[in-house]
Design a protein around this motif. Sequence first.
Motif, PDB file in Angstrom:
ATOM      1  N   HIS A 164     -60.368   7.957 -54.270  1.00 52.39           N
ATOM      2  CA  HIS A 164     -59.802   9.118 -53.585  1.00 52.39           C
ATOM      3  C   HIS A 164     -60.700  10.355 -53.649  1.00 52.39           C
ATOM      4  N   ALA A 165     -61.821  10.244 -54.352  1.00 50.51           N
ATOM      5  CA  ALA A 165     -62.734  11.390 -54.438  1.00 50.51           C
ATOM      6  C   ALA A 165     -63.459  11.571 -53.118  1.00 50.51           C
ATOM      7  N   ASP A 166     -63.487  12.812 -52.602  1.00 54.72           N
ATOM      8  CA  ASP A 166     -64.224  13.082 -51.367  1.00 54.72           C
ATOM      9  C   ASP A 166     -65.695  12.753 -51.556  1.00 54.72           C
ATOM     10  N   LYS A 167     -66.199  13.085 -52.747  1.00 55.61           N
ATOM     11  CA  LYS A 167     -67.589  12.751 -53.077  1.00 55.61           C
ATOM     12  C   LYS A 167     -67.615  12.061 -54.432  1.00 55.61           C
ATOM     13  N   LYS A 168     -68.264  10.905 -54.491  1.00 60.61           N
ATOM     14  CA  LYS A 168     -68.381  10.184 -55.768  1.00 60.61           C
ATOM     15  C   LYS A 168     -69.190  11.016 -56.777  1.00 60.61           C
ATOM     16  N   GLN A 169     -70.083  11.864 -56.243  1.00 54.09           N
ATOM     17  CA  GLN A 169     -70.900  12.704 -57.121  1.00 54.09           C
ATOM     18  C   GLN A 169     -70.024  13.562 -58.030  1.00 54.09           C
ATOM     19  N   ALA A 170     -68.876  14.031 -57.526  1.00 58.04           N
ATOM     20  CA  ALA A 170     -67.988  14.872 -58.330  1.00 58.04           C
ATOM     21  C   ALA A 170     -67.471  14.113 -59.542  1.00 58.04           C
ATOM     22  N   VAL A 171     -67.120  12.843 -59.362  1.00 60.31           N
ATOM     23  CA  VAL A 171     -66.623  12.028 -60.481  1.00 60.31           C
ATOM     24  C   VAL A 171     -67.748  11.772 -61.475  1.00 60.31           C
ATOM     25  N   ILE A 172     -68.942  11.469 -60.952  1.00 61.13           N
ATOM     26  CA  ILE A 172     -70.092  11.188 -61.819  1.00 61.13           C
ATOM     27  C   ILE A 172     -70.422  12.410 -62.676  1.00 61.13           C
ATOM     28  N   GLU A 173     -70.441  13.596 -62.043  1.00 64.41           N
ATOM     29  CA  GLU A 173     -70.763  14.817 -62.791  1.00 64.41           C
ATOM     30  C   GLU A 173     -69.691  15.134 -63.820  1.00 64.41           C
ATOM     31  N   GLU A 174     -68.433  14.905 -63.444  1.00 57.99           N
ATOM     32  CA  GLU A 174     -67.322  15.151 -64.367  1.00 57.99           C
ATOM     33  C   GLU A 174     -67.453  14.272 -65.618  1.00 57.99           C
ATOM     34  N   LEU A 175     -67.772  12.995 -65.405  1.00 58.08           N
ATOM     35  CA  LEU A 175     -67.922  12.072 -66.535  1.00 58.08           C
ATOM     36  C   LEU A 175     -69.172  12.406 -67.354  1.00 58.08           C
ATOM     37  N   ALA A 176     -70.239  12.821 -66.674  1.00 60.22           N
ATOM     38  CA  ALA A 176     -71.460  13.203 -67.399  1.00 60.22           C
ATOM     39  C   ALA A 176     -71.195  14.392 -68.309  1.00 60.22           C
ATOM     40  N   ASN A 177     -70.422  15.377 -67.809  1.00 58.31           N
ATOM     41  CA  ASN A 177     -70.099  16.549 -68.620  1.00 58.31           C
ATOM     42  C   ASN A 177     -69.227  16.199 -69.819  1.00 58.31           C
ATOM     43  N   GLN A 178     -68.544  15.067 -69.742  1.00 58.20           N
ATOM     44  CA  GLN A 178     -67.719  14.636 -70.871  1.00 58.20           C
ATOM     45  C   GLN A 178     -68.445  13.657 -71.782  1.00 58.20           C
ATOM     46  N   GLY A 179     -69.747  13.486 -71.552  1.00 60.06           N
ATOM     47  CA  GLY A 179     -70.546  12.737 -72.505  1.00 60.06           C
ATOM     48  C   GLY A 179     -70.836  11.298 -72.138  1.00 60.06           C
ATOM     49  N   VAL A 180     -70.715  10.914 -70.846  1.00 56.64           N
ATOM     50  CA  VAL A 180     -71.091   9.560 -70.442  1.00 56.64           C
ATOM     51  C   VAL A 180     -72.568   9.586 -70.047  1.00 56.64           C
ATOM     52  N   PHE A 181     -73.379   8.825 -70.782  1.00 54.65           N
ATOM     53  CA  PHE A 181     -74.837   8.850 -70.609  1.00 54.65           C
ATOM     54  C   PHE A 181     -75.242   7.747 -69.630  1.00 54.65           C
ATOM     55  N   PHE A 182     -75.098   8.024 -68.338  1.00 55.37           N
ATOM     56  CA  PHE A 182     -75.321   6.982 -67.335  1.00 55.37           C
ATOM     57  C   PHE A 182     -76.737   6.401 -67.399  1.00 55.37           C
ATOM     58  N   GLU A 183     -77.745   7.263 -67.490  1.00 53.02           N
ATOM     59  CA  GLU A 183     -79.118   6.765 -67.454  1.00 53.02           C
ATOM     60  C   GLU A 183     -79.419   5.910 -68.687  1.00 53.02           C
ATOM     61  N   ALA A 184     -78.964   6.377 -69.856  1.00 53.69           N
ATOM     62  CA  ALA A 184     -79.209   5.614 -71.084  1.00 53.69           C
ATOM     63  C   ALA A 184     -78.484   4.270 -71.040  1.00 53.69           C
ATOM     64  N   LEU A 185     -77.259   4.263 -70.529  1.00 54.82           N
ATOM     65  CA  LEU A 185     -76.499   3.005 -70.417  1.00 54.82           C
ATOM     66  C   LEU A 185     -77.158   2.076 -69.406  1.00 54.82           C
ATOM     67  N   ALA A 186     -77.683   2.654 -68.327  1.00 56.65           N
ATOM     68  CA  ALA A 186     -78.353   1.825 -67.316  1.00 56.65           C
ATOM     69  C   ALA A 186     -79.568   1.124 -67.905  1.00 56.65           C
ATOM     70  N   GLU A 187     -80.304   1.819 -68.790  1.00 57.94           N
ATOM     71  CA  GLU A 187     -81.452   1.190 -69.439  1.00 57.94           C
ATOM     72  C   GLU A 187     -81.001   0.036 -70.333  1.00 57.94           C
ATOM     73  N   GLU A 188     -79.825   0.209 -70.940  1.00 58.80           N
ATOM     74  CA  GLU A 188     -79.320  -0.802 -71.871  1.00 58.80           C
ATOM     75  C   GLU A 188     -78.717  -1.992 -71.133  1.00 58.80           C
ATOM     76  N   ILE A 189     -77.991  -1.714 -70.051  1.00 55.45           N
ATOM     77  CA  ILE A 189     -77.258  -2.782 -69.357  1.00 55.45           C
ATOM     78  C   ILE A 189     -78.057  -3.340 -68.177  1.00 55.45           C
ATOM     79  N   GLY A 190     -78.670  -2.453 -67.415  1.00 63.62           N
ATOM     80  CA  GLY A 190     -79.415  -2.857 -66.216  1.00 63.62           C
ATOM     81  C   GLY A 190     -79.696  -1.634 -65.383  1.00 63.62           C
ATOM     82  N   ARG A 191     -80.981  -1.382 -65.098  1.00 62.21           N
ATOM     83  CA  ARG A 191     -81.366  -0.109 -64.489  1.00 62.21           C
ATOM     84  C   ARG A 191     -80.866   0.061 -63.065  1.00 62.21           C
ATOM     85  N   ASP A 192     -80.642  -1.019 -62.350  1.00 57.73           N
ATOM     86  CA  ASP A 192     -80.253  -0.869 -60.944  1.00 57.73           C
ATOM     87  C   ASP A 192     -78.751  -0.989 -60.750  1.00 57.73           C
ATOM     88  N   LEU A 193     -77.997  -0.602 -61.781  1.00 54.75           N
ATOM     89  CA  LEU A 193     -76.543  -0.610 -61.663  1.00 54.75           C
ATOM     90  C   LEU A 193     -76.051   0.752 -61.186  1.00 54.75           C
TER      91      LEU A 193
END
Length: 790
Positions: A660-689
């Motif tokens: 329901h988010a108009d922009k997925k970027q808003a959800v990503i930024e919201e989660l990043a501000n709450q401490g979700v380390f997307f880039e670090a997790l991508a390196e651990e799980i798979g970079r092209d996720l």
Amino acid sequence: MSKKEYSERDICTKFITPAIEAAGWDQTTQIREEYSITNGRIIVRGKLHTRAKNKRADYILFYKPNIPIAVIEAKDSSYSVGAGMQQALGYAELLQVPFVFSSNGDGFLFHNRISNNGVMEQELPLDKFPSPSELWNKWMEHKGLSKEQEELITQDYYSDGSNKTPRYYQLLAINKTIEAIAEGKNRILLVMATGTGKTYTAFQIIWRLWKSKTKKRILFLADRNILVDQTMTNDFKPFGSTMTKIQKRQANKSYEIYLSLYQAVTGAEEEKDIYKQFSPNFFDLIIIDECHRGSAAEDSNWRTILEYFSSATQIGLTATPKETKDVSNIQYFGDPIYTYSLRQGIEDGFLAPYKVVRIDLDKDLTGWRPEKDTKDKFGNLVEDRIYNQKDFDKTLVLEKRTQLVAKKISEYLKQTNRFDKTIVFCDNIDHAERMRQALVNENSDLVKDNSKYIMRITGDNEEGKVELDNFIFPESKYPVIATTSKLMSTGVDAQTCKLIVLDQRIQSMTEFKQIIGRGTRINEDYNKYYFTIIDFKKATELFADPDFDGDPVMIYQPKGEESPVPPDEQTDPEGSDGTSVPDGNGFDDDDLDSDGTISDPPLRPKRYVVQNVEVKVSSERIQYFDASGKLITESLKDYTRKALQKEFASLDAFLQRWNHADKKQAVIEELANQGVFFEALAEEIGRDLDPFDIVCHVAWDQPPLTRKQRAERARQENYFVKYGEQAKKVIEALIDKYADQGVVPIEETQILTISPFPNFGTPIEILKHFGGMDGYQEAIHKIESALYNA
């Protein structure tokens, strides 16, 4: 248009500001709207960074430019008059102002933090807002200050007409110091983290005391030549011809502002001490910079200066008060009147945060015992015992350990930027030299280009000390890597230092804070927003110590009395002025045990040097800090799972929020501000996720798809049948962009200006294929539906 339809800004413009001005507040000098208190914490995500939202008050009212006295928080008329009060109280506590208001344009709720009649809050009509003198008189009455004290307190700080004004915590430090002096206090301690502008704060304190003629002759003492010279040419420059630097054996008494090294005013023979050429009451204010470095020790030459000028007001500045059984800043100066900590500076966004790379080596963890009759490279028989981390580089050198540390440092720089300024802290001068050699061999290509790429900067080495300024200045490319032991641990303003390496066993909290402080400065011009610590000797375990950023505790013990508290300070072998200092018993830093005490004179070699013992990396991990600045000690995946499950009750709840988010970027930024380390997790799980797959996989164990798999699936959906050929080509290109870069870029219309989209026409022509902007945005939503269709 009714009042109910007005925005918050409209309410401010049409109702609140006119009410404040009508009460006598001046728009240009006293009313500050949308006042930024903090910069917003820098949040590090892998190699990227972002800033959290800063704290910004709708209004701060200043009685004088240097005296904030009230906070006002505004809301639109759909809220009650007091809806903003709790938010305003938070700002008021940070700024330490006495009066707080909330308003929705209908009136004010007034909170008096210094009320002594039991009534703290009352509602006021718009036309009854208090005048500047009304609030100021309440404040003066509460403080119990005389008219003469008021004149000093209201003396303005220095302004050159530019936008540079003291930050909120600097203003607090300045004002609290001026108030303390107005109240007759003569020994003052200010604790401010490295990089928060202690010298600028000192300048403003001196300026106000000097301009008000409260203090007429002032001495600023520092312990390094570079600090005195930088101060004169930078922060203290407005003093101009009234200022001088005291040179050794030379006392000119015609100036008003004096700067000096401690060492320049003391000599080996008492009669040569230059300070004795001044009468004991010549100075009426003395500022002691970096006062933790020995000035408060009872038997130090520096303390002698302070006692000689005992009638002067004395202000100690430090990032780390020195508190041992023998040396106590608090015992001399009293408790700090203001503390601005490293943690607070990082939280406010004025200091650079850090990430920690912890590397444990096998021999450090398990120890090493020599085989029978083992000899070192010089033919010395190595004593048969177990050697561990406490011994390495002090009593025993494993050459391959040094080589491995140099290799890991070089690997990190090759993955990031080989020209990031780097300080490698070693256990002693010998260790710093061996580390320099090992790093040269690891980086021979760059050393060939310029031999100063790597330099040893220690107190015994003139060539290295000469390069200290070049290491510090952002404009100087070389040196890039500096190996040191003590010389660079304090007082070195290395604004662009992005990597600090700890191959030094640090037991002292004071020393640890000073070393970490070398990286905390932000320099946006050189893209310095955070720094990295690589720790080989478990020094960063001190981050977990409650005292790391707690209030300083006085543990001073008078001489002759036993103290239950062991000394935690290591002797400074390179001296405060960068020269080698013997301890009086003929030993140097190599004779110090790890706790800083003197060993018996060695009968064996100072240290064994062993060549062929293999050393390997046992574990290597990156430690992160969550959104509130707390070190994450569990695995990153476990931490993220808990954070996501706290935010979303179920997978369905997350999918609903995402879809329901108009922009997925808003959800990503919201989660990043709450401490979700997307880039670090991508390196651990798979970079092209995709961030979507990272969340679903980590929090709810859903099998992840790569972006290319999602793109292929989207192409097979029937979402796009209604579009013409040109529009379908644009959609295909957008899906390709998603596969390469993710969802955030395709949500921005700027993407239409880069390849391959200009092949389809200008952005306006491309939008026409979709019937305009609304149709284009609808197509983006269809692409996202196709990408994330369950």
